[in-house]
Design a protein around this motif. Structure first.
Motif: not given
Length: 225
Positions: A40-55
């Motif tokens: 679906h085009g979901y990426s690690l960037l999307h995951a990091a933002c969605s879960y607020n993993h800023l580092d």
């Protein structure tokens, strides 16, 4: 069972969701995984933002050079799923995410977030950044096609230097920013308890009113008369 466990511990999307310390070593062993996208085009960037993993977000862009404007099948970049002000500010101010990108529905991240009405502070922040960049408010009117290009948004017009929490001078904006919103947010920012629970509660109420169009000139007259 062992095979399933092994699959989970090597799945970068699951590791990103959990902010697992195993993820970065995995990516360093195979850097191509950093830009991986699912069906679906979901990426690690999307995951990091969605879960607020800023580092993790910073590492993906700065260390592994993942395109901060990577889009999923809906044309949404990571900015579309930002749920906190910190995440949005890192994306825009540090990593130069393009706030003007529109998804397949013709909407920007700000328009999408404002429509969902779940994270009003993020929506208001993005609106301020649009004003800085001279981007007109279109509220979902179809604009340029989705792009996956890199690069920062347009520069702030000469003489305009705005930080979130400060309002743009009215002469620069015309009627774009309601003067009552400007007055009330300046009053809130001047309070000693602005960063406290009560100050932040009132800020949330204010930005929610702004997004719903409930702050008007009538409020100014009513409060000052």
């Amino acid at each position: 069972m062992a095979a399933t466990s092994q699959s989970q511990t090597s799945n970068p999307f699951l590791l990103a969701a959990d902010n697992s310390p195993s993820l970065l070593p995995l990516l360093r062993s195979d850097p191509s995984l950093a830009s991986a996208q699912d069906e679906h085009g979901y990426s690690l960037l999307h995951a990091a933002c969605s879960y607020n993993h800023l580092d993790l977000l910073r590492s993906l862009v700065n260390e592994f050079h993942v395109n901060v404007n990577l889009v999923d099948e809906d044309g949404d970049t990571a900015l579309f799923v930002a749920e906190t002000l910190d995440c949005a500010k890192i994306l825009v101010e540090e990593l130069h995410a393009d706030i003007s990108i529109r998804n397949i529905d013709g909407k920007t991240a700000r328009e999408t977030i404002a429509e969902d009405d779940d994270f009003p502070q993020v929506a208001v922040y993005l609106r301020v950044k649009e004003l800085e960049a001279g981007i007109p408010q279109t509220n979902g009117v179809a604009g340029p096609p989705v792009t996956n290009g890199q690069g920062p948004p347009p520069l702030v017009p000469e003489g305009m230097n705005i930080q979130f929490g400060e309002m743009v001078p009215e002469e620069e904006l015309g009627e774009v920013v309601d003067p009552e919103f400007r007055r009330r947010i300046e009053e809130l920012a001047a309070r000693d308890d602005f960063q406290g629970e009560e100050g932040q509660r009132q800020l949330r109420e204010l930005v929610t009113e702004v997004l719903r169009g409930e702050v008007t000139e009538r409020d100014v007259r009513r409060r000052t008369s």
